[in-house]
Design an enzyme around this catalytic site. Sequence first.
Site, PDB file in Angstrom:
ATOM      1  N   SER A   1      13.451 -37.248  22.564  1.00 56.92           N
ATOM      2  CA  SER A   1      12.764 -36.013  22.923  1.00 56.92           C
ATOM      3  C   SER A   1      11.284 -36.188  22.622  1.00 56.92           C
ATOM      4  O   SER A   1      10.913 -37.051  21.811  1.00 56.92           O
ATOM      5  CB  SER A   1      13.324 -34.845  22.095  1.00 56.92           C
ATOM      6  OG  SER A   1      12.483 -33.723  22.142  1.00 56.92           O
TER       7      SER A   1
ATOM      8  N   TYR B   1      14.826 -30.456  13.732  1.00 64.97           N
ATOM      9  CA  TYR B   1      15.131 -31.181  14.973  1.00 64.97           C
ATOM     10  C   TYR B   1      14.214 -32.392  15.119  1.00 64.97           C
ATOM     11  O   TYR B   1      14.676 -33.501  15.427  1.00 64.97           O
ATOM     12  CB  TYR B   1      14.973 -30.241  16.165  1.00 64.97           C
ATOM     13  CG  TYR B   1      15.265 -30.876  17.506  1.00 64.97           C
ATOM     14  CD1 TYR B   1      16.571 -31.109  17.902  1.00 64.97           C
ATOM     15  CD2 TYR B   1      14.233 -31.240  18.365  1.00 64.97           C
ATOM     16  CE1 TYR B   1      16.843 -31.688  19.139  1.00 64.97           C
ATOM     17  CE2 TYR B   1      14.493 -31.825  19.593  1.00 64.97           C
ATOM     18  CZ  TYR B   1      15.799 -32.045  19.975  1.00 64.97           C
ATOM     19  OH  TYR B   1      16.061 -32.625  21.199  1.00 64.97           O
TER      20      TYR B   1
END
Length: 229
Positions: free
Chosen positions: A131, A144
């Site tokens: 990501s 995250y």
Amino acid sequence: MTLHVLTGAGSGIGAALAARLHARGDDLILFARSDARATQLRERFPGAYTVVADLAAPRDLAAALARHDLPARLDSLLHVAGVVDLGPVAELTVDAWSSQLDVNLVAPAELTRLLLPALRAAKGQVLFVNSGAGLRAAPEWAAYAASKHGLKALADSLRAEEAAHGVRVSTVYPGRTATAMQERVHAQEGRDYDPTAFIDPASVVTSILTVLDLPRDAQIPDLTIRPGF
């Protein structure tokens, strides 16, 4: 026939990737977190083999794999599954940290360890769908982003370790993509969700296939994808 192990095939980028691989005739081993999801995946991708295992419990992955007689050669291991739970560091609970680290980092590391002999036998490839958060951390993304920064470190170390065995290791870093996860992120951020404002999962899949299909005389260690508008 090319054989892939894939996590996250139930939705988003993983589902789009499984569909493209299945359509071109590749063989698939798909991980599912429950028997019900495994049945859905077999119906959606006829001929695919399923393994029921919960990535949220990485300590149980070895036992889950031991219940199956998996092939001795594996062309690719595709880590696509992930979870996200936003919040400021002042409010994130231990459970929020642990769940994201387990699914996004520890489970990929353990699954890779377990399948490395088969990947080495085929001189295969490990691909991590990371990501943009794996390269930089924004406010309320600490847990995250930490899991995804760790995933980058895992890939970088693995690449150096496995070069002698002929195993290629790549990471793809998509920007915000129109998936159910993105819809969940917008709900957590308190914003309206418009999927047309983000990358289509099919575009991310095209980049993944480019990495996978690159001739053996080269590799793409890292590939970043950003919206084109």
